[in-house]
Write a protein that holds these residues in place. Sequence first.
Motif, PDB file in Angstrom:
ATOM      1  N   GLY A 165       0.792  -1.226   0.000  1.00  0.00           N
ATOM      2  CA  GLY A 165       0.000   0.000   0.000  1.00  0.00           C
ATOM      3  C   GLY A 165       0.823   1.275   0.000  1.00  0.00           C
ATOM      4  O   GLY A 165       0.284   2.359  -0.200  1.00  0.00           O
ATOM      5  N   ASP A 166       2.143   1.165   0.216  1.00  0.00           N
ATOM      6  CA  ASP A 166       2.994   2.367   0.176  1.00  0.00           C
ATOM      7  C   ASP A 166       3.063   2.903  -1.253  1.00  0.00           C
ATOM      8  O   ASP A 166       3.135   2.129  -2.217  1.00  0.00           O
ATOM      9  CB  ASP A 166       4.430   2.043   0.605  1.00  0.00           C
ATOM     10  CG  ASP A 166       4.599   1.863   2.102  1.00  0.00           C
ATOM     11  OD1 ASP A 166       3.595   1.997   2.844  1.00  0.00           O
ATOM     12  OD2 ASP A 166       5.740   1.581   2.528  1.00  0.00           O
ATOM     13  N   GLU A 167       3.101   4.240  -1.383  1.00  0.00           N
ATOM     14  CA  GLU A 167       3.354   4.848  -2.694  1.00  0.00           C
ATOM     15  C   GLU A 167       4.828   4.625  -3.016  1.00  0.00           C
ATOM     16  O   GLU A 167       5.685   4.961  -2.202  1.00  0.00           O
ATOM     17  CB  GLU A 167       3.076   6.348  -2.645  1.00  0.00           C
ATOM     18  CG  GLU A 167       1.615   6.685  -2.469  1.00  0.00           C
ATOM     19  CD  GLU A 167       1.379   8.190  -2.375  1.00  0.00           C
ATOM     20  OE1 GLU A 167       2.291   8.980  -2.698  1.00  0.00           O
ATOM     21  OE2 GLU A 167       0.274   8.560  -1.959  1.00  0.00           O
ATOM     22  N   VAL A 168       5.115   4.047  -4.181  1.00  0.00           N
ATOM     23  CA  VAL A 168       6.507   3.743  -4.504  1.00  0.00           C
ATOM     24  C   VAL A 168       6.997   4.348  -5.810  1.00  0.00           C
ATOM     25  O   VAL A 168       8.191   4.443  -6.035  1.00  0.00           O
ATOM     26  CB  VAL A 168       6.768   2.215  -4.526  1.00  0.00           C
ATOM     27  CG1 VAL A 168       6.674   1.634  -3.142  1.00  0.00           C
ATOM     28  CG2 VAL A 168       5.838   1.502  -5.474  1.00  0.00           C
ATOM     29  N   ALA A 169       6.086   4.736  -6.678  1.00  0.00           N
ATOM     30  CA  ALA A 169       6.487   5.277  -7.973  1.00  0.00           C
ATOM     31  C   ALA A 169       5.403   6.242  -8.449  1.00  0.00           C
ATOM     32  O   ALA A 169       4.291   6.250  -7.910  1.00  0.00           O
ATOM     33  CB  ALA A 169       6.678   4.147  -8.991  1.00  0.00           C
ATOM     34  N   VAL A 170       5.761   7.052  -9.452  1.00  0.00           N
ATOM     35  CA  VAL A 170       4.800   7.984 -10.050  1.00  0.00           C
ATOM     36  C   VAL A 170       4.905   7.864 -11.558  1.00  0.00           C
ATOM     37  O   VAL A 170       6.000   7.823 -12.112  1.00  0.00           O
ATOM     38  CB  VAL A 170       5.087   9.445  -9.623  1.00  0.00           C
ATOM     39  CG1 VAL A 170       4.107  10.402 -10.299  1.00  0.00           C
ATOM     40  CG2 VAL A 170       5.034   9.601  -8.116  1.00  0.00           C
ATOM     41  N   LEU A 171       3.754   7.777 -12.208  1.00  0.00           N
ATOM     42  CA  LEU A 171       3.694   7.796 -13.664  1.00  0.00           C
ATOM     43  C   LEU A 171       3.015   9.088 -14.084  1.00  0.00           C
ATOM     44  O   LEU A 171       1.979   9.447 -13.533  1.00  0.00           O
ATOM     45  CB  LEU A 171       2.881   6.613 -14.195  1.00  0.00           C
ATOM     46  CG  LEU A 171       3.374   5.221 -13.823  1.00  0.00           C
ATOM     47  CD1 LEU A 171       2.478   4.171 -14.468  1.00  0.00           C
ATOM     48  CD2 LEU A 171       4.814   5.015 -14.241  1.00  0.00           C
ATOM     49  N   GLU A 172       3.606   9.775 -15.061  1.00  0.00           N
ATOM     50  CA  GLU A 172       2.976  10.978 -15.592  1.00  0.00           C
ATOM     51  C   GLU A 172       2.647  10.746 -17.054  1.00  0.00           C
ATOM     52  O   GLU A 172       3.447  10.185 -17.796  1.00  0.00           O
ATOM     53  CB  GLU A 172       3.901  12.192 -15.443  1.00  0.00           C
ATOM     54  CG  GLU A 172       4.100  12.586 -13.991  1.00  0.00           C
ATOM     55  CD  GLU A 172       4.995  13.797 -13.822  1.00  0.00           C
ATOM     56  OE1 GLU A 172       5.265  14.508 -14.818  1.00  0.00           O
ATOM     57  OE2 GLU A 172       5.424  14.030 -12.683  1.00  0.00           O
TER      58      GLU A 172
END
Length: 127
Positions: free
Chosen positions: A54-61
């Motif tokens: 459930g941790d935020e680990v990456a970001v996609l834009e």
Amino acid sequence: MMASPQDLYYAKTHEWLRIDDNIATVGITDFAQNQLSDLTFVELPEISRDVEAGDEVAVLESVKAASDIYAPIAGEIVEVNEALEDAPELINNSPYDEGWLFKIRFIKEEDVDELLSAEEYDELCED
């Protein structure tokens, strides 16, 4: 929408996992990349980072929006797909193969039990 590959596990947040011993390769589903449309940037997690499910680990834009990617299971990030730094469109073109995001060494077998099968995930996407 294409049917999700049967040999993978799925999170309700649209990540997939391919499990090989205690290493899980993680990416986003075809449904998710379709929703985002053309990806323009990928921020990958740090190698050797410990994460909880459930941790935020990456970001996609993408041209449309930015989207957080969550760790579907707890463990340690052991590898990232560096090809995505120069070619984020690999996720659009090949979400289940060349477009994988990161690999995680997992510690809790029970985390896998919380994930969805391909059929369950496809039903979720139809709703």
